[in-house]
Design an enzyme around this catalytic site. Structure first.
Site, PDB file in Angstrom:
ATOM      1  N   SER A   1       0.824  -1.223   0.000  1.00  0.00           N
ATOM      2  CA  SER A   1       0.000   0.000   0.000  1.00  0.00           C
ATOM      3  C   SER A   1       0.852   1.264   0.000  1.00  0.00           C
ATOM      4  O   SER A   1       1.926   1.299   0.628  1.00  0.00           O
ATOM      5  CB  SER A   1      -0.881   0.048   1.249  1.00  0.00           C
ATOM      6  N   ILE A   2       0.334   2.303  -0.640  1.00  0.00           N
ATOM      7  CA  ILE A   2       1.008   3.603  -0.587  1.00  0.00           C
ATOM      8  C   ILE A   2       1.091   4.064   0.873  1.00  0.00           C
ATOM      9  O   ILE A   2       2.101   4.628   1.301  1.00  0.00           O
ATOM     10  CB  ILE A   2       0.261   4.628  -1.474  1.00  0.00           C
TER      11      ILE A   2
ATOM     12  N   VAL B   1     -14.819   3.949   6.509  1.00  0.00           N
ATOM     13  CA  VAL B   1     -15.175   5.345   6.252  1.00  0.00           C
ATOM     14  C   VAL B   1     -16.516   5.512   5.546  1.00  0.00           C
ATOM     15  O   VAL B   1     -16.968   6.650   5.352  1.00  0.00           O
ATOM     16  CB  VAL B   1     -14.072   6.100   5.470  1.00  0.00           C
TER      17      VAL B   1
ATOM     18  N   ILE C   1      -7.241   6.341   0.866  1.00  0.00           N
ATOM     19  CA  ILE C   1      -8.397   5.454   0.680  1.00  0.00           C
ATOM     20  C   ILE C   1      -9.092   5.762  -0.637  1.00  0.00           C
ATOM     21  O   ILE C   1      -9.341   6.929  -0.955  1.00  0.00           O
ATOM     22  CB  ILE C   1      -9.398   5.674   1.850  1.00  0.00           C
TER      23      ILE C   1
ATOM     24  N   TYR D   1     -10.224   3.870 -16.023  1.00  0.00           N
ATOM     25  CA  TYR D   1     -10.243   4.539 -14.706  1.00  0.00           C
ATOM     26  C   TYR D   1     -11.651   5.102 -14.428  1.00  0.00           C
ATOM     27  O   TYR D   1     -12.078   5.217 -13.288  1.00  0.00           O
ATOM     28  CB  TYR D   1      -9.171   5.629 -14.656  1.00  0.00           C
TER      29      TYR D   1
ATOM     30  N   LYS E   1     -11.877  11.410  -8.111  1.00  0.00           N
ATOM     31  CA  LYS E   1     -10.609  12.082  -7.779  1.00  0.00           C
ATOM     32  C   LYS E   1     -10.706  13.592  -8.054  1.00  0.00           C
ATOM     33  O   LYS E   1     -10.096  14.396  -7.348  1.00  0.00           O
ATOM     34  CB  LYS E   1      -9.444  11.466  -8.557  1.00  0.00           C
TER      35      LYS E   1
HETATM   36  O1  0WD Z   1      -1.375   3.486  -8.691  1.00  0.00           O
HETATM   37  C1  0WD Z   1      -1.803   3.603  -7.559  1.00  0.00           C
HETATM   38  N1  0WD Z   1      -1.782   2.600  -6.724  1.00  0.00           N
HETATM   39  C2  0WD Z   1      -2.339   4.939  -7.137  1.00  0.00           C
HETATM   40  C3  0WD Z   1      -3.154   5.031  -6.031  1.00  0.00           C
HETATM   41  C4  0WD Z   1      -1.968   6.123  -7.939  1.00  0.00           C
HETATM   42  C5  0WD Z   1      -2.498   7.358  -7.422  1.00  0.00           C
HETATM   43  C6  0WD Z   1      -3.322   7.404  -6.333  1.00  0.00           C
HETATM   44  N2  0WD Z   1      -3.654   6.248  -5.669  1.00  0.00           N
HETATM   45  C7  0WD Z   1      -4.547   6.355  -4.513  1.00  0.00           C
HETATM   46  C8  0WD Z   1      -5.724   5.416  -4.471  1.00  0.00           C
HETATM   47  O2  0WD Z   1      -6.770   5.846  -5.325  1.00  0.00           O
HETATM   48  C9  0WD Z   1      -6.108   5.520  -3.003  1.00  0.00           C
HETATM   49  O3  0WD Z   1      -6.832   6.720  -2.786  1.00  0.00           O
HETATM   50  O4  0WD Z   1      -3.842   6.076  -3.331  1.00  0.00           O
HETATM   51  C10 0WD Z   1      -4.734   5.647  -2.323  1.00  0.00           C
HETATM   52  C11 0WD Z   1      -4.202   4.359  -1.728  1.00  0.00           C
HETATM   53  O5  0WD Z   1      -4.282   3.331  -2.666  1.00  0.00           O
HETATM   54  P1  0WD Z   1      -3.259   2.114  -2.797  1.00  0.00           P
HETATM   55  O6  0WD Z   1      -2.228   2.178  -1.763  1.00  0.00           O
HETATM   56  O7  0WD Z   1      -2.886   2.032  -4.213  1.00  0.00           O
HETATM   57  O8  0WD Z   1      -4.223   0.860  -2.572  1.00  0.00           O
HETATM   58  P2  0WD Z   1      -4.480  -0.166  -1.379  1.00  0.00           P
HETATM   59  O9  0WD Z   1      -3.227  -0.725  -0.856  1.00  0.00           O
HETATM   60  O10 0WD Z   1      -5.492  -1.151  -1.920  1.00  0.00           O
HETATM   61  O11 0WD Z   1      -5.175   0.738  -0.274  1.00  0.00           O
HETATM   62  C12 0WD Z   1      -6.426   1.339  -0.442  1.00  0.00           C
HETATM   63  C13 0WD Z   1      -7.254   0.963   0.739  1.00  0.00           C
HETATM   64  C14 0WD Z   1      -8.167  -0.259   0.690  1.00  0.00           C
HETATM   65  O12 0WD Z   1      -7.679  -1.351   0.267  1.00  0.00           O
HETATM   66  P3  0WD Z   1      -8.628  -2.404  -0.582  1.00  0.00           P
HETATM   67  O13 0WD Z   1      -7.811  -2.632  -1.793  1.00  0.00           O
HETATM   68  O14 0WD Z   1      -8.777  -3.531   0.340  1.00  0.00           O
HETATM   69  O15 0WD Z   1      -9.955  -1.760  -0.948  1.00  0.00           O
HETATM   70  O16 0WD Z   1      -8.321   1.847   1.000  1.00  0.00           O
HETATM   71  C15 0WD Z   1      -9.035   1.270   2.071  1.00  0.00           C
HETATM   72  C16 0WD Z   1      -8.729  -0.194   2.096  1.00  0.00           C
HETATM   73  O17 0WD Z   1      -7.912  -0.519   3.144  1.00  0.00           O
HETATM   74  N3  0WD Z   1     -10.463   1.380   1.966  1.00  0.00           N
HETATM   75  C17 0WD Z   1     -11.207   1.716   3.025  1.00  0.00           C
HETATM   76  N4  0WD Z   1     -10.856   2.070   4.277  1.00  0.00           N
HETATM   77  C18 0WD Z   1     -11.845   2.336   5.131  1.00  0.00           C
HETATM   78  N5  0WD Z   1     -13.154   2.279   4.785  1.00  0.00           N
HETATM   79  C19 0WD Z   1     -12.532   1.657   2.581  1.00  0.00           C
HETATM   80  C20 0WD Z   1     -13.536   1.948   3.529  1.00  0.00           C
HETATM   81  N6  0WD Z   1     -14.838   1.898   3.233  1.00  0.00           N
HETATM   82  N7  0WD Z   1     -12.554   1.265   1.275  1.00  0.00           N
HETATM   83  C21 0WD Z   1     -11.275   1.106   0.905  1.00  0.00           C
END
Ligand code: 0WD
Length: 271
Positions: free
Chosen positions: A27-28, A73, A100, A164, A171
């Site tokens: 995760s980021i 959330v 998130i 996307y 976003k």
């Molecule tokens: O390329 C990428 N990975 C990019 C990600 C590029 C630019 C931005 N981002 C953003 C994403 O859109 C997100 O906003 O960075 C943020 C973190 O994303 P990530 O690190 O890429 O993804 P991940 O490790 O999956 O973490 C996001 C987490 C969720 O994981 P999963 O995949 O299980 O949905 O957001 C959390 C959850 O842990 N999440 C929530 N937390 C609380 N309540 C909820 C919720 N309802 N839904 C998702």
């Protein structure tokens, strides 16, 4: 001045930061937590549900934290309970990271007009944008002056790209959210910023169809000719939440190897 004479700065000394959105080691939010820990921050974490608790616990303990709170959330009640529990450990704190995002998988592939639904739109905007406002609302009374809030966004907010889809709209909303929160909280000395990260292989990213192709395209066009790492995003996050960034608020900072600045690479032109 000799290099050894320059005082080493620890940017986040005496700062207490809450990290939301850590799902696993890729995760980021993990990169951000590690960078903030390295800069002296004391950390607390939220986890979405029991399924993810173990992963978060493991990374938290590596970073000397045992402060973990459940928070989904999509629920105001869950956010309220999380802050009530946090306040038993921290009377006040210095900011949070909102990392998130979510949209239903069937919205993240194919033609936007065909894939879009009213329900998908609602969920994507609720979880990926409104939740930032909701977390800020809940934190407000506990935030110290000079606190900083941070969220994660993506280029799809300002440019269309395949698959996307509704996340791009969410976003765009999140970026406007960042500016409005900055305006609303600035008078209290609280800063609100976003990092627009380049694509990184994480759980959330794997939900976007043909994500691998996007990565390949990135390394062709980005001026740095590579994707960025969660460590690089983490270091900028640490800076933005530190007092070194005390004059920056309402901004979207790109950590994407310069991709957003280049319309075409020399290689693409010659292909
Ligand atoms: O390329 C990428 N990975 C990019 C990600 C590029 C630019 C931005 N981002 C953003 C994403 O859109 C997100 O906003 O960075 C943020 C973190 O994303 P990530 O690190 O890429 O993804 P991940 O490790 O999956 O973490 C996001 C987490 C969720 O994981 P999963 O995949 O299980 O949905 O957001 C959390 C959850 O842990 N999440 C929530 N937390 C609380 N309540 C909820 C919720 N309802 N839904 C998702």
């Amino acid at each position: 001045m000799k290099l050894s004479a320059i005082k080493k700065t620890v940017m986040l000394k005496n700062k207490k930061i809450l990290i939301a959105g850590l799902a696993n080691k890729h995760s980021i939010a993990t990169g951000i937590a590690k960078a903030m820990h390295a800069q002296g921050a004391e950390l607390a974490f939220t986890y979405q549900n029991e399924r993810l608790k173990k992963n978060v616990e493991k990374i938290a303990s590596e970073l000397n934290s045992s402060l973990l709170y459940e928070c989904d959330v999509s629920s105001d009640k869950s956010i309220e309970t999380m802050y009530q529990n946090l306040s038993k450990d921290w009377k006040s704190f210095d900011g949070f990271v909102h990392s998130i995002g979510f949209a239903p998988a069937n919205e993240l592939e194919g033609n936007f007009v065909e894939a879009a639904t009213r329900d998908g739109f609602k969920v994507a905007h609720d979880i990926s944008s409104y939740s930032f406002t909701a977390m800020a609302k809940g934190a407000k009374s506990m935030l110290n002056p000079s606190s900083a809030l941070l969220t994660l966004t993506y280029l799809g907010s300002i440019q269309s790209l395949p698959n996307y889809n509704v996340m791009g709209l969410a976003k765009a909303s999140l970026e406007a959210n960042t500016r409005f929160l900055a305006a609303a909280m600035g008078p209290d000395g609280i800063r609100v910023n976003a990092i627009s990260a380049g694509p990184i292989k994480t759980l959330a990213a794997s939900g976007v169809k043909n994500f691998r192709k996007m990565l390949a395209n990135y390394t062709k066009r980005a001026p740095l000719r590579r994707v960025v790492t969660t460590t690089e995003v983490g270091n900028v996050a640490a800076f933005l939440c530190s007092d070194l960034a005390s004059g920056i608020t309402g901004e979207i900072t790109y950590v994407d190897g310069g991709f957003n600045t280049a319309a075409m690479s020399i290689e693409e032109y010659e292909d």
